[in-house]
Enzyme design. Structure first.
Site, PDB file in Angstrom:
ATOM      1  N   ASP A  63       0.862  -1.179   0.000  1.00 34.05           N
ATOM      2  CA  ASP A  63       0.000   0.000   0.000  1.00 34.05           C
ATOM      3  C   ASP A  63       0.898   1.230   0.000  1.00 34.05           C
ATOM      4  O   ASP A  63       1.800   1.347   0.827  1.00 34.05           O
ATOM      5  CB  ASP A  63      -0.942   0.008   1.204  1.00 34.05           C
ATOM      6  CG  ASP A  63      -2.072   0.994   0.970  1.00 34.05           C
ATOM      7  OD1 ASP A  63      -2.741   0.900  -0.084  1.00 34.05           O
ATOM      8  OD2 ASP A  63      -2.269   1.892   1.808  1.00 34.05           O
ATOM      9  N   SER A  64       0.664   2.105  -0.974  1.00 34.13           N
ATOM     10  CA  SER A  64       1.548   3.250  -1.164  1.00 34.13           C
ATOM     11  C   SER A  64       0.755   4.539  -1.179  1.00 34.13           C
ATOM     12  O   SER A  64      -0.436   4.549  -1.491  1.00 34.13           O
ATOM     13  CB  SER A  64       2.278   3.126  -2.502  1.00 34.13           C
ATOM     14  OG  SER A  64       3.048   1.954  -2.530  1.00 34.13           O
ATOM     15  N   PHE A 137       5.001   4.795 -13.481  1.00 31.34           N
ATOM     16  CA  PHE A 137       3.530   4.822 -13.482  1.00 31.34           C
ATOM     17  C   PHE A 137       3.044   5.811 -12.424  1.00 31.34           C
ATOM     18  O   PHE A 137       3.856   6.384 -11.673  1.00 31.34           O
ATOM     19  CB  PHE A 137       2.973   3.418 -13.206  1.00 31.34           C
ATOM     20  CG  PHE A 137       3.302   2.891 -11.836  1.00 31.34           C
ATOM     21  CD1 PHE A 137       4.529   2.304 -11.572  1.00 31.34           C
ATOM     22  CD2 PHE A 137       2.386   2.998 -10.790  1.00 31.34           C
ATOM     23  CE1 PHE A 137       4.843   1.830 -10.303  1.00 31.34           C
ATOM     24  CE2 PHE A 137       2.690   2.513  -9.515  1.00 31.34           C
ATOM     25  CZ  PHE A 137       3.927   1.930  -9.280  1.00 31.34           C
ATOM     26  N   ARG A 164       9.425   2.083  -2.578  1.00 30.41           N
ATOM     27  CA  ARG A 164       9.179   0.637  -2.712  1.00 30.41           C
ATOM     28  C   ARG A 164      10.489  -0.142  -2.611  1.00 30.41           C
ATOM     29  O   ARG A 164      10.543  -1.178  -1.959  1.00 30.41           O
ATOM     30  CB  ARG A 164       8.467   0.344  -4.045  1.00 30.41           C
ATOM     31  CG  ARG A 164       8.169  -1.148  -4.277  1.00 30.41           C
ATOM     32  CD  ARG A 164       7.140  -1.373  -5.359  1.00 30.41           C
ATOM     33  NE  ARG A 164       5.891  -0.718  -5.024  1.00 30.41           N
ATOM     34  CZ  ARG A 164       5.484   0.434  -5.566  1.00 30.41           C
ATOM     35  NH1 ARG A 164       6.175   1.014  -6.513  1.00 30.41           N
ATOM     36  NH2 ARG A 164       4.356   0.999  -5.164  1.00 30.41           N
TER      37      ARG A 164
HETATM   38  P1  ITT Z   1      -3.322  -2.113  -5.368  1.00 33.27           P
HETATM   39  O1  ITT Z   1      -3.975  -1.367  -4.223  1.00 33.27           O
HETATM   40  O2  ITT Z   1      -4.222  -3.071  -6.074  1.00 33.27           O
HETATM   41  O3  ITT Z   1      -2.007  -2.728  -4.982  1.00 33.27           O
HETATM   42  P2  ITT Z   1      -3.048   0.574  -6.503  1.00 33.27           P
HETATM   43  O4  ITT Z   1      -2.407   1.063  -7.787  1.00 33.27           O
HETATM   44  O5  ITT Z   1      -4.455   1.013  -6.221  1.00 33.27           O
HETATM   45  O6  ITT Z   1      -2.924  -1.019  -6.513  1.00 33.27           O
HETATM   46  P3  ITT Z   1      -2.056   1.947  -4.103  1.00 33.27           P
HETATM   47  O7  ITT Z   1      -3.402   2.170  -3.510  1.00 33.27           O
HETATM   48  O8  ITT Z   1      -0.975   1.453  -3.210  1.00 33.27           O
HETATM   49  O9  ITT Z   1      -2.096   0.926  -5.339  1.00 33.27           O
HETATM   50  O10 ITT Z   1      -1.505   3.240  -4.828  1.00 33.27           O
HETATM   51  C1  ITT Z   1      -1.972   4.531  -4.569  1.00 33.27           C
HETATM   52  C2  ITT Z   1      -1.719   5.393  -5.778  1.00 33.27           C
HETATM   53  O11 ITT Z   1      -0.331   5.712  -5.814  1.00 33.27           O
HETATM   54  C3  ITT Z   1      -2.079   4.760  -7.117  1.00 33.27           C
HETATM   55  O12 ITT Z   1      -2.660   5.764  -7.926  1.00 33.27           O
HETATM   56  C4  ITT Z   1      -0.739   4.325  -7.687  1.00 33.27           C
HETATM   57  O13 ITT Z   1      -0.707   4.439  -9.100  1.00 33.27           O
HETATM   58  C5  ITT Z   1       0.211   5.339  -7.063  1.00 33.27           C
HETATM   59  N1  ITT Z   1       1.529   4.762  -6.821  1.00 33.27           N
HETATM   60  C6  ITT Z   1       1.827   3.698  -6.021  1.00 33.27           C
HETATM   61  N2  ITT Z   1       3.139   3.444  -6.071  1.00 33.27           N
HETATM   62  C7  ITT Z   1       3.687   4.364  -6.907  1.00 33.27           C
HETATM   63  C8  ITT Z   1       4.979   4.603  -7.389  1.00 33.27           C
HETATM   64  O14 ITT Z   1       6.011   3.839  -7.042  1.00 33.27           O
HETATM   65  N3  ITT Z   1       5.157   5.618  -8.239  1.00 33.27           N
HETATM   66  C9  ITT Z   1       4.129   6.395  -8.620  1.00 33.27           C
HETATM   67  N4  ITT Z   1       2.875   6.235  -8.234  1.00 33.27           N
HETATM   68  C10 ITT Z   1       2.640   5.216  -7.384  1.00 33.27           C
END
Ligand code: ITT
Length: 186
Positions: A63-64, A137, A164
């Site tokens: 979760d990011s 992305f 990450r």
């Molecule tokens: P999952 O929850 O299914 O894993 P998600 O893309 O919805 O996929 P997150 O809720 O963790 O994942 O991500 C929150 C947002 O941040 C989402 O719009 C991602 O594209 C973006 N994001 C996550 N990691 C990133 C990265 O390394 N670089 C740029 N954007 C990122």
């Protein structure tokens, strides 16, 4: 082998490039807990995904979020919703014309197996800038670190400094050192 439960194949590519163990995409949309804590969200998702995958293979989740100082840490845990609604241009509009906006990216990676559930966080500080670059992305084009946006870095460069990458590095050393045998992860 470890399953990476996520709807985001880009996250899987980064983990595959980083971890020595085999990582397989488990395209599963787990129910996201409402929480301020990325680790709590990732842990909850990992436990649900572990069960959904049959309960016999270790699962990781990620979760990011991006936390912008001038917006009081927003969008943080709501980064996905904001990305899909107002998008990068909406964020830039919210921030207005002034140039330098400090922000950080944070990732929590949770690992769940029959024996244990743990989470590791990694973060990176940088600046929000108008979009540049075509790699990566999500928010990568507007997040600058050391003069380059994350979208101007290839996958290996990004992994070496990213939120990450740092979380994956903690997971990798834990997998190397934890006394529990990881049932085929290595
Ligand atoms: P999952 O929850 O299914 O894993 P998600 O893309 O919805 O996929 P997150 O809720 O963790 O994942 O991500 C929150 C947002 O941040 C989402 O719009 C991602 O594209 C973006 N994001 C996550 N990691 C990133 C990265 O390394 N670089 C740029 N954007 C990122």
């Amino acid at each position: 082998m470890v399953l990476f439960a996520t709807t985001n194949a880009e996250k899987v590519r980064e983990a595959q490039a980083y971890l020595e163990s085999a990582v397989e995409h488990f395209d599963f949309d787990y129910l996201e807990l409402q929480s301020e804590s990325l680790s709590e969200i990732a842990i909850h998702g990992a436990q649900e995904s572990f069960k959904a995958a049959g309960g016999n293979q270790p699962v990781i989740t990620d979760d990011s979020g991006i936390f912008i100082d001038d917006l009081g840490g927003f969008p943080g845990p709501y980064s996905s919703y904001i990305y899909h609604t107002i998008g990068l241009s909406g964020i830039l509009t919210l921030l207005g014309d002034s140039d330098s906006h400090r922000a950080y990216f944070r990732t929590a990676i949770a690992y769940c197996s029959e024996d244990e559930t743990v989470a590791f966080e990694g973060s990176i500080r940088g600046t929000i800038v108008p979009p540049r670059g075509t790699e990566g992305f999500g928010y990568d084009p507007i997040f600058e670190y050391n003069g380059k946006t994350l979208a101007e870095m290839n996958l290996v460069e990004k992994n070496a400094i990213s939120h990450r990458g740092r979380a994956l590095s903690k997971l990798a050393s834990w997998l190397d050192n934890d006394p529990v045998e990881h049932r085929g992860v290595k």
